[in-house]
Structures are given as structure tokens and as C-alpha cells.
Design an enzyme around this catalytic site. Structure first.
Site, short mmCIF file in Angstrom:
data_model
loop_
_atom_site.label_atom_id
_atom_site.label_comp_id
_atom_site.label_asym_id
_atom_site.label_seq_id
_atom_site.Cartn_x
_atom_site.Cartn_y
_atom_site.Cartn_z
N ILE A 147 2.92 6.96 1.77
CA ILE A 147 4.10 7.43 1.06
C ILE A 147 3.70 8.48 0.04
O ILE A 147 4.41 9.46 -0.18
CB ILE A 147 4.77 6.27 0.27
CG1 ILE A 147 5.03 5.09 1.19
CG2 ILE A 147 6.06 6.75 -0.36
CD1 ILE A 147 5.45 3.85 0.41
N PRO B 135 0.81 -1.22 0.00
CA PRO B 135 0.00 0.00 0.00
C PRO B 135 0.85 1.27 0.00
O PRO B 135 1.90 1.34 0.67
CB PRO B 135 -0.80 -0.11 1.31
CG PRO B 135 -0.89 -1.58 1.57
CD PRO B 135 0.42 -2.15 1.09
N CYS B 136 0.37 2.27 -0.74
CA CYS B 136 1.17 3.49 -0.94
C CYS B 136 0.64 4.69 -0.15
O CYS B 136 1.26 5.74 -0.14
CB CYS B 136 1.21 3.84 -2.42
SG CYS B 136 -0.42 4.28 -3.05
N GLN B 137 -0.50 4.52 0.53
CA GLN B 137 -1.17 5.69 1.14
C GLN B 137 -0.25 6.54 2.01
O GLN B 137 -0.39 7.75 2.06
CB GLN B 137 -2.35 5.26 2.03
CG GLN B 137 -3.53 4.72 1.29
CD GLN B 137 -3.50 3.21 1.24
OE1 GLN B 137 -2.43 2.60 1.20
NE2 GLN B 137 -4.67 2.59 1.21
#
Ligand SMILES: C[S@@+](CC[C@H](N)C(=O)[O-])C[C@H]1O[C@@H](n2cnc3c(N)ncnc32)[C@H](O)[C@@H]1O
Length: 340
Positions: free
Chosen positions: A87, A83-85
Site C-alpha cells: 500500500i 503489513p503495509c508494503q
């Protein structure tokens, strides 16, 4: 048949962590790489439904933080588009530090799995901010840890527009290979033959078009004369606007923002996100992209989309596209991986 290290005539056994709708598996299929799905890790029930509709079988190992590495079957390729949330630029930047308990920190769950199972190939994908100043130290820490485990890492930022997808979507890819191998090279770019207009549906319901009021919010206060074929869209640069022509992509998010730039993309779109914030100019009217168009912009076929659309809502389908990986890029990467 594929050569996996010293093992000839063997199918590549694959585990997709954070599998989403399985862009990884689709790319392997398209690259004609004999493979077998050993399992996925996924917690989003709608994504799992889409995955099943597209690929058929699935062995979902569930939440990656809940499973012991001892229970994970042997495999040759481990993909982890975590998951990138925490970053991404759009998020609160809580980061990915080990023990931080953030969603992006789930990266570290992969550590114990990789350490125990030592798959020959690893593939990481994430947003470009992972290699920007704030998060790069953690990224480097991760690469160093992989090196300590015997992996050689190759990383690069690749953009959809360089792989014949009219979407300005840049992502970090890391290919890691265990032990001796021929050096890996990221794929060279492909000829650009597709434009946004080639991926658009023909008859789109009126509900996708912005109302006059909504469109006005995005438009610069001065407009060219009616005889011109373009309009001016607000943009935070000196001039204050960008010229938009038919079939240009328009970023609809934060219409009143004073800092938003690159709102107009010539014959292509901005990066697709999980929300419904991308539009296109048709004549002189702006409309939102449909979820089929969003899947096409991620390299999925209409057939795959149709399968998923029987089990998911439009909002779920849109989110799944924004979370996924451009299949065409992955396909080119995998074609190179098997030469190492
Ligand atoms: C960036 S998306 C990856 C999408 C995928 N590459 C694809 O092709 O669609 C990250 C995914 O991780 C999943 N996820 C989040 N927390 C998880 C967890 N604890 N265990 C397994 N998957 C998780 C999310 O549901 C989401 O689908």
C-alpha cells in the site's frame, strides 16, 4: 476496574494480530487498562524475541493465514496493523484486494476471525496511502463489511507531532466498536514539549557520521559562509535547497533524487522506515540516528530498548521500530476507547 460492555471487573482480553514488538500491549499498560494478552499473530522470529524480552509471556498463534478461526480464543480487543508494503508509497502498490495474495491482502484473514469471534473492540493501523485514491475503495469495502457485522467505525489520520513525539509520522487509525456504545472520539492533541534534540544520545560513535563524500551528495552546490550556523540541503523545490540547522532531522534516502522534498524537518524527523535512512545535523555534520534514538521516536522507553537489544541485532531493532506504532498515540486512543 474496566467496564467492558456490560461486564464489570473484567480484564480486557487482547489479541494482537501482526503484533511486531507489541506497541499495542505497551500502550494498554501505560493507559492503566487492566488487560490480559490472549495471543498474538507474528511470523518474524526477531520481532517475537523482542516482544518476549519486553513483555515476558507470549502465546504466539503464528501465521494468521494458517490458523482456523475455531482455534482462536475469545477476546475483547483485536488489533490488526497489517503489513503495509503493498500500500505504501514506497512500495510497488500491489494493493490489498481480497484474494490478491499480497502481504497487505492479509487484512482479509482478519475477516473470518472477526466474523467468528466478534470482539467488542477492533483497532486497525496502517499507512496514510490506505485512504488515498488508489486504495480507498478497498478501505471503504472493509469498513462496510465491518458495518454489516454490527460494528460502528471511527477513523482518522493521526500524526506523532501532535502527540508530543518529534516525528512527522501520519498513520490511519480505525476504531470499531460492536453494538451500542457511547460515541468514540479520537484523542485531542497533546502539548508539544519534546524536540528531536531531547531524544538524542550524547556520545555517539563516529561510525554514525556520514563521510565527507556522503554528506556532499546531500548538500546544495552553493553553501552559506562558514560564519553561518546552518547549511543548505538539496530539496526538489524552486529554490533547490532547504536550510538545515543543528538538531534538524535530515532524510538521507536517495541523495541524488531530483524529486525528493521535505528533506529537512525542523527539530523533528521525517517518518521512520524500516531502513536506516534518517539523520540529524550535529553542528554542521550529519549523522544517522542510532537504533535507541529510533525506538525513542516510537515512544518506547530506554528500558524496553535495552531488553530487546539483548536478543536482536541493530538492523533488526531498527526494522522493528520502523514497523511499529507510536506508543503515545495508541495510549491516548485506548484511554478514549474505554469511555465508550
Ligand atoms: C506493520 S508490522 C506491525 C508492527 C506492530 N504493530 C508493532 O507494534 O510492532 C506488520 C507485522 O506483521 C507481521 N506479519 C507478516 N505476515 C504475517 C502473517 N502471515 N501472520 C502474522 N504476522 C505477519 C510482520 O512480521 C510484521 O511484524
Amino acid at each position: 476496574m474496566l467496564k467492558v460492555g456490560a461486564d464489570i471487573d473484567k480484564k480486557l482480553r487482547v489479541i494482537e494480530a501482526f503484533s511486531g514488538i507489541g506497541s499495542q500491549r505497551l500502550a494498554l499498560k501505560r493507559a492503566n487498562i487492566p488487560h490480559k494478552s490472549i495471543g498474538v499473530f507474528e511470523v518474524d522470529s526477531a520481532a517475537i524475541e523482542s516482544y518476549k524480552a519486553i513483555h515476558g509471556d507470549i502465546h504466539n498463534l503464528g501465521d494468521i493465514s494458517k490458523i482456523s478461526e475455531d482455534e482462536i480464543p475469545d477476546h475483547d480487543l483485536f488489533t490488526y496493523s497489517f503489513p503495509c508494503q503493498d500500500i505504501s508509497k514506497a512500495g510497488r502498490q500491489a494493493g490489498l484486494k481480497k484474494g490478491s495474495n499480497t502481504r497487505s491482502g492479509l487484512l482479509w484473514e482478519c475477516e473470518r476471525i472477526i466474523q467468528k469471534k466478534k470482539p467488542r473492540f477492533l483497532l486497525l493501523e496502517n499507512v496514510p496511502n490506505l485512504v488515498a485514491k488508489k486504495h480507498k475503495p478497498d478501505f471503504i469495502l472493509w469498513l462496510e463489511w465491518l458495518e454489516s457485522q454490527g460494528y460502528t467505525n471511527y477513523w482518522s489520520l493521526l500524526n506523532g507531532v501532535d502527540y508530543n513525539i518529534p516525528q512527522n509520522r501520519s498513520r490511519v487509525f480505525v476504531v470499531s466498536i460492536l453494538g451500542e456504545h457511547k460515541p468514540f472520539k479520537f484523542p485531542t492533541s497533546l502539548e508539544q514539549t519534546k524536540q528531536l534534540k531531547d531524544l538524542l544520545e550524547e556520545d555517539v560513535d563516529e561510525k554514525y557520521f556520514l563521510t565527507e563524500e556522503q554528506q556532499k551528495e546531500l548538500m546544495y552546490y552553493i553553501q552559506p559562509s562558514d560564519s553561518e550556523s546552518y547549511i543548505y540541503i538539496k530539496n526538489a523545490t524552486k529554490k533547490g535547497y532547504l536550510k538545515a540547522r543543528e538538531f534538524d532531522g535530515i532524510d538521507l534516502a536517495y541523495p541524488n533524487s531530483k524529486t525528493r522534498r521535505g528533506r529537512v524537518q525542523k527539530s523533528r524527523t521525517q517518518t521512520l522506515m524500516t531502513g536506516d535512512s534518517l539523520g540529524v545535523l550535529i553542528g554542521k555534520r550529519i549523522r544517522r540516528l542510532t537504533s535507541l534514538e529510533r525506538w525513542r521516536l516510537m515512544g518506547f522507553s530506554d528500558e524496553d530498548y535495552q531488553k530487546a537489544s539483548t536478543v536482536c541485532s541493530q538492523a533488526q531493532l531498527g526494522k522493528q521500530a520502523g514497523n511499529s506504532i507510536i506508543v503515545d498515540i495508541l495510549e491516548e486512543i485506548f484511554k478514549e476507547v474505554i469511555h465508550t
